[in-house]
Design a protein around this motif. Structure first.
Motif: not given
Length: 120
Positions: A99-102, A105-108, A112-114
């Protein structure tokens, strides 16, 4: 002996022929009752010209400090206070590694998109 001032003994400073009419007490008022979870009733007065939508549904009861509502049969419930959590309780609530890795990854990806839209 102290002397001074022009007030007559027993009179209040600023007292005069003005009375309730100067404080707005002559306006038509509506009494609204509020009840808290302990059954305490609080009556508040509002101007009769005030629309019903502007009269608050809940207030804080001055006698108990609890929220009070206009519905006597269903007053607002007392807020449930959670007991103090120890450090061990917080450790037990931690996420699993997956869960922490997911989440990371979502935050990164969001960063990156921003960054990609800001630089373009």
């Amino acid at each position: 002996m102290a002397a001074g001032g022009s007030a007559i003994r027993g009179s209040r400073v600023g007292a005069g022929p003005m009375g309730e009419q100067d404080h707005g007490f002559h306006a038509d008022r509506v009494a609204v009752s509020y009840w808290d979870a302990l059954g305490n009733e609080t009556v508040r007065y509002f101007a009769a010209s005030l629309p019903d939508e502007e009269i608050p549904e809940t207030i804080d009861s001055p006698s108990s400090g609890l929220p009070a509502g206009r519905d006597q049969a269903n007053p607002p419930e007392v807020a449930k206070l959670e007991p103090y959590k120890t450090h061990l309780a917080y450790v037990k609530e931690r996420r699993t590694e997956e869960e922490a890795e997911a989440l990371l990854d979502e935050a990164l990806q969001a960063l990156r998109a921003r960054r990609g839209t800001a630089s373009a």
